[in-house]
Each structure stands twice: as C-alpha cells, then as structure tokens.
Design a protein around this motif. Sequence first.
Motif, PDB file in Angstrom:
ATOM      1  N   HIS A   1       0.830  -1.212   0.000  1.00  0.00           N
ATOM      2  CA  HIS A   1       0.000   0.000   0.000  1.00  0.00           C
ATOM      3  C   HIS A   1       0.862   1.259   0.000  1.00  0.00           C
ATOM      4  O   HIS A   1       0.526   2.262  -0.632  1.00  0.00           O
ATOM      5  CB  HIS A   1      -0.935   0.005   1.213  1.00  0.00           C
ATOM      6  N   ASN A   2       1.971   1.228   0.710  1.00  0.00           N
ATOM      7  CA  ASN A   2       2.839   2.399   0.820  1.00  0.00           C
ATOM      8  C   ASN A   2       4.200   2.169   0.182  1.00  0.00           C
ATOM      9  O   ASN A   2       5.172   2.871   0.511  1.00  0.00           O
ATOM     10  CB  ASN A   2       3.015   2.778   2.298  1.00  0.00           C
ATOM     11  N   ASN A   3       4.272   1.194  -0.712  1.00  0.00           N
ATOM     12  CA  ASN A   3       5.550   0.860  -1.345  1.00  0.00           C
ATOM     13  C   ASN A   3       5.313   0.616  -2.830  1.00  0.00           C
ATOM     14  O   ASN A   3       5.019  -0.506  -3.248  1.00  0.00           O
ATOM     15  CB  ASN A   3       6.143  -0.385  -0.667  1.00  0.00           C
ATOM     16  N   PRO A   4       5.416   1.667  -3.684  1.00  0.00           N
ATOM     17  CA  PRO A   4       5.133   1.511  -5.123  1.00  0.00           C
ATOM     18  C   PRO A   4       5.997   0.457  -5.803  1.00  0.00           C
ATOM     19  O   PRO A   4       5.516  -0.273  -6.672  1.00  0.00           O
ATOM     20  CB  PRO A   4       5.402   2.909  -5.688  1.00  0.00           C
ATOM     21  N   ALA A   5       7.267   0.362  -5.413  1.00  0.00           N
ATOM     22  CA  ALA A   5       8.150  -0.624  -6.045  1.00  0.00           C
ATOM     23  C   ALA A   5       7.672  -2.047  -5.728  1.00  0.00           C
ATOM     24  O   ALA A   5       7.674  -2.927  -6.601  1.00  0.00           O
ATOM     25  CB  ALA A   5       9.586  -0.429  -5.564  1.00  0.00           C
ATOM     26  N   LEU A   6       7.268  -2.255  -4.488  1.00  0.00           N
ATOM     27  CA  LEU A   6       6.741  -3.574  -4.117  1.00  0.00           C
ATOM     28  C   LEU A   6       5.445  -3.862  -4.853  1.00  0.00           C
ATOM     29  O   LEU A   6       5.216  -4.990  -5.311  1.00  0.00           O
ATOM     30  CB  LEU A   6       6.527  -3.626  -2.599  1.00  0.00           C
ATOM     31  N   ARG A   7       4.599  -2.845  -5.015  1.00  0.00           N
ATOM     32  CA  ARG A   7       3.329  -3.036  -5.720  1.00  0.00           C
ATOM     33  C   ARG A   7       3.590  -3.443  -7.178  1.00  0.00           C
ATOM     34  O   ARG A   7       2.928  -4.332  -7.714  1.00  0.00           O
ATOM     35  CB  ARG A   7       2.491  -1.767  -5.642  1.00  0.00           C
TER      36      ARG A   7
END
Length: 854
Positions: free
Chosen positions: A280-286
Amino acid sequence: MNKKTTPPNTPYAPQAIEAKWQKHWHDSQAFATPAHPATKKPYYILEMFPYPSGRIHMGHVRNYTFGDIVARTKRAQNFDVLHPMGWDAFGLPAENAARQSNKHPEAWTRANIDTMKRQLQAMGFAYDWSREIASCDVDYYKHEQKMFLAFYKHNIAYRKKAYVNWDPVEESVLANEQVIDGRGWRSGAVIERKQLTQWFLNISRYSQNLLDSLEPLDWPAKVARMQRNWIGASQGANVLFTSDKLPEPVRVFTTRPDTLFGASFCALSPEHPLATHLAHNNPALRRFIDTYKATHHARSEEHDKQGIDTGITVAHPFITDLKLPLYVANFVLMDYGTGAVFGCPAHDPRDFEFAQKYQLPIRPVITAPNGESLPYVGDGVVCNSDFLDGMDSAQAKARVIAELDKRGLGSAQRRYRLRDWGISRQRYWGCPIPIIHCPTCGVVPVPEKDLPVTLPHDVDFSVSGNPLDHHPHWKHVTCPTCGGQATRETDTLDTFFESSWYFARFTAPQSPQAFDEEALRTWMPVDCYIGGIEHAILHLLYARFFMRALQDSGYGIPDGAIEPFKRLLTQGMVCHPTYQDVEGTWLEPQEVHSDKAGNAVDKDGRAVVVGRMEKMSKSKKNVIDPQAIIEQWGCDTARLFMVSDTPPERDLEWSDSGIKGVHRYLKRLYTTLDDLCVGLKGVRAHDIGKSHGDTATLRAIHQAIRDVTEDLAHHRFNRAVAAVRILSNHLFGLDGGDEDVAPLLKSGLQVLLVLQNPFTPHLCEELWARLGGEADLTRTPWPVCESGFLQQDDAQIAVQVNGKLRGTLTLPKGSGEQAAVDAARALPRIQALLAEQSPKKVIYVPERLLNLVV
C-alpha cells in the motif's frame, strides 16, 4: 438361441457376422444387469466414461476392449456383472463449438453422443445400455445441486476471495491440478493469477485420511505414489518471526527447524496478505507483485529466483541481536505451507541461489560429511547453533520445537501440499451452482423445492466471457428469504464434480434419489476401474474425496464404498508414426504411400518425413479412424489387435502389418473351424473331466484353461491370447475324421471358443452355433481346469556333449541319472561323438538336462 447360421464353407465375412450377433444380443438383452440383490457374486467393471467429442478414437477402442474382456469373462465365471456406459457431457469444448458454428452446446453434445454410441455398439461391447447416463441431463445434475447444498450446510463447500489460475483462452478458472507446467491442461495457454471470489470444496480436511487409505488399494504403484506426492504430507514446525512494524508475526512452516540458526532472511509470497499490506505504501513492491501476477502461475518453483527487500526486518526467535531482512520473493508459494519461508542458504539450493543473487549471508549449521560443497541438504551433526551443537538432525528438530513452544514462538506442525478444490467455472455449459446473492441477506441457498436450477436455452454466445452473466431474465431473481431483488450465482461447477460420483449413480440410475443404499452395498466399490494414468491426481483423487464428503454430509454411503475403486488398470497410449511433407505440414496416414524403392511419399510423389512413434493426436494427424478399420477388417480384428502383443499398461504401437496379421489369424480360425464343424456337429463331445487315450490333447486343453484363466485374472491379456493360440495350433493338427479323436477334438474346440470369446465374441458365437452349441456363449459357463490332467508321465531331457546340445530324450518321469546316461549312449549321434569313450564327468539335472563331458 438363434440357430440360423451362415452356410458352411462360406468366406469369412466379419461385417455380416458382427451385425447379426450384435442384433441378437440386443434383442435378447444379453448384457442386462440382474436386479439387486445379486443372486450370484456381484462384479462391477467400469471404464472411465468419455467426453462426447464427436467420434471414438483408438484410445477408446483399446480402453473399452479391456473392460469388455473382463466383463465377458466374469459373466462366464458365474458373476452377476454390472458393466454400464455413460457420458461426461458438460464442458468447454461444446461451448467453443457453439461460438464457432452457431450450434447450441446441448444440440452439439446430443448429436455427438448419438454418433459415439452407435460406434461403441458397432464394436460389440457388452454394455447394459439401459443404465446409460449423461451428466448434462437435468435428472443427473439435479442431484449434484442437492449435494452442493449439503456440502455447504456441512462447511465442506465455502466461498472466499482467493488468487486463482486464470486461463485467458478458456476465460475461466482452473484448479491447481489442471495447470501443467504453467499452462492450461486443455488450452495450453499461459496461466495468469487473478484474485476472484470463488467456491471451494474443503478437500484438504481429508488429507491424512486420503493418504492412509491408499495402502490397501490394488492400484499401480505409480498412481498411488503420484497421489501421495500431490497430497504431500510434511512434518515440521510453525515458527513466528516478529516485527513491531508488522500488524502480525510472519508465520513460517518449515520441515528443517534444525537449520534455524542458519537463517539469513525471511521471504513472503507475492500473494501473502502481509505483502499486500506492505505494498500500500511501497510503489516498487506493488509493481513487483503486479508483475508476478501477470507472469507467474501456481507451482512456479522453477522460475528464476527474484525478490524485493521490503525494508523491514524480523527478529530471529533464538538470536536476540539478529534481525533478518524481509523479502517478497517469486519462489514462495501461497498455496504451500503458510506462504512464508525463512531462508537458510547453506542447506537449501533455492535459498542458496537467492542469497548469492542478493548477497545475503550463508551460515553453515550442519556439518557436511566428506567435505561436501554447499548447499548441503542432508542430515548431519549440528554446528554453529548454540544449544543444538553436537546433536544429530533428528535430536535438534525435537529440541528446537520444544524450545519454540516454551517461548511461545512456535510449535510442532503437520502440513499438506494439497489445497482446497476450486470448483467455480466462468462458463455456461455446466451445472448451475444453486446459490442466490442478495444485497440484504448475503449468500442464500436455493430452496430444495425450487431445484433443479436449469440452464436457460436462449443464450448469446457472441458476447465474451460467461453468457450467463448477460442473461438478465435468468440471472435476476427474487431472494427466497426477504423477497428483495437478488441475482443467481452465474458460475457453474467444475466438470470434475460430475465425474466424482457417476460410478455410484450407475448402481441405480433410475432411483429418485441420488443413490440407492442397497444398490451401493451390492455393487460398490467398483471391482475394476480402467482409464488413463493422466487421471491419477485429478479425477481419482476427487472421486475418493467425494465419497467421504457425501458420507459426512448425511448421504447413506456405506463404509465399503468410501474407497470407490478397488482395483485400477491404467492403460497405455495407442501410438502411430507421424508424417510431414517438405513444407512441414502434418499428413494423415492414408495420405502417405511407398514408392518403388520403399520410401514414404505423398500423393504427388514427394518425399515425406517419417517421425517417431507418438500418441495418436488430431493435431499431428497420426490417427486411425476406428470406423474405417471396422468397415475393412471387422471389429473382432480391431479388438484382438488391441490385446495381442502388448501388455495393457504399456503403449501400443499401431501397424498396418499387425492388423493384417490378426485378420489372417481370424480368417484361418474361421475357415478351419468352419470345415471341422461340418463333420463334428453330430458328434457327442468327450467330457474333459474324464480320462482319454490322447493324454497330450487332454493336457493341452486343461493347460490352456489354466493359463488363460490366470492371465485374465491378472489382466495379462496378451499372454492369454498367446495361450489360446497354442491350443488352437494343437487342435488343428488333429484328425477330425478319426472317430476316436473326434469327441475329444469337439470338446477341445468348445473350450477354445469359450476361451477366445472375450476377445472376438462375434466370430466365436458364430462358430459356436455351427458346432451345435446349446446356448449362446453369453450364457455358457467358463471351463474348469482339472489339475490332475496337467501331470506329464514323460519328461523331455536335453542331451549335451561338452556343453553343446546334441539330442533329446523322452523318459518316464522318475528315471534316474544312470537310466538317462544309458538311453543317451544308445542314441546314434551320441554314439558317434563318444566313439566308445566313457564320459569323464556326468552333469544331470533331473528330468531336464544331461551333459556328458569327454
């Protein structure tokens, strides 16, 4: 019995003979199943029912020939036989045909059933057609809608949001078992991962029971092993890795708690709820998770190991100052264990590869014997592990689990690889799921008085996806609980739902209930079940689960029917060479010819590339149409070819020369017996249970009875065929015109026809009638071997001189070594070789071999 036979000395005309006897069997209801309870010993023989694709193929012919041989043999051996046939009639191919040809799936399916039924009847298979069922019949699937509701009531069927295997070609969900090497089992399309709300059956509840119950089954070891591996029991520990930056601990299941001190990282599946939370707060992980869903599939352990560091660390349960980095990694599967792992690179190849790629510590904690290089995956003496040092792996596992339990950071755990069965399919041509979705009441079962929920006929197949989603009159309904507006469940059941109980329905297909308990007690389990090994995991595992689930849901399934298949025969494929022209286009066998030099050419004389033997398949066009074989050679020839040379569990290599050879044998059998029948019809047959002067013939008859009976009991069909041929060769050497020989010859021919009948029933019925048989072979008992007639009074002894065979002796059994030496020395050839010398040494194997060393 129909006494009208073809006049003697007429050529073998298999088509006329076969049509005649098939009509006779049909008119006399020769294969009707006796009403239960059985008056004799019951025997249930069943081949896996086919999908009605349009025409039978040679795989069908082979499979059903095996079953027919068993059925005819058991009926002759005084069993009451249940041998039914039906159709696994729901499925996507019918829906695809509707889209391509604008023909309704039901019309397409019914037409195919009619065609295939005529073809099966033309093969003379001994089915009780009065028990025919089709899974697309409302009278069939109405029962499984009730089963589904019973499963729902007993918490075996449930609905949840889950990542599923999405086939983009079929536009439907597949179970894990239906994904083969990352592709759809039917379409071959690369599978995508989607999160959808789906219906599941709780098969995992039965994991241990399904494992334990495999042992007593008479199944091929390979099939049982495949099921064990798929269920995948593992003994280990649950371990908690905590972090104040996570809403809950990372729960890891491991089978190697003895390597816990070697941990250098933890990893989550991209489908793990914690991974979703962190994204949710980690674009790279998303982005990493989105890429995984688009390119990965269930059981993706073989992909290149990739991961992303979440930036969060978790505490090691035993090493206070050690914080392990938490990754999300593509090799961690959500559908095994807990969807999280701890990585011990020194003792796991997957973790080792990942650690090297991301430069993570590699800490050996098991002493590898003989200096083996890392990663070392075996057991050994534990080292670098604090209180575990010096223990062997087994001791260390027990100590770690005890310590975890004491600290509240873990416990012993037994887990299974088997995951619950996803049964929702986004298609029209299947059994409707009897559920209504109400915005007020939620999930509402369809009341039993409103069952069955039938499929609408007026559907539009021009739209993409499931046509039921686009049928407002069918989809939109009134909630039976509150009376408000609601919608039907538009998913239909996985077609394996239908095939998971059809065998039990066959025991009483006209019963108003799904099952007749008395019929189940009489006929179940199936005594012999025949089908391909490709069904080892899917169908066979689901069927075993289904009977347990039905019993637990209040159905009266007897304990003896919980395991539905007592004995399993898995047949091999039918194979044929492949052919391609110079452009690489696949050619059908009838398009290929031989030139004067014997080379394969096409119709224009161009060279043809002959490939290796492969399973017959429409895609490579290396198929032989059974109908063409029946029309040219007759179905008895096709049946006998299928069993003559190859054990049933092995692949059969089709050859034109082989089918012609079988036909020549049957033609000879027909011609020879036809001639003999003329002279023997009025002869009274000798009782083979009584002595006769021709002991060799009497012995040959009883030896054939013994061998064929034993071989058929163990499904050694090819050996049984060979034993029958040995008897025929012996009998055909006798003089039927000799009045002393004729009675025993007639008895021998009667036995021959009874033994041959399961393989070539039409030919045998015709010759049996010509020989003066009193009743049809379908009502003639199996002959009994009298072991006393198998004893030979004489022994054949091979005579060697200096180890080389130089002659044979026939001596009375019990003759000693000296009698054998004296008889051998009386042989002219041995006299010449010995030249009045006395042997230096005599080697004698009683009643088998004599070797004179000079």
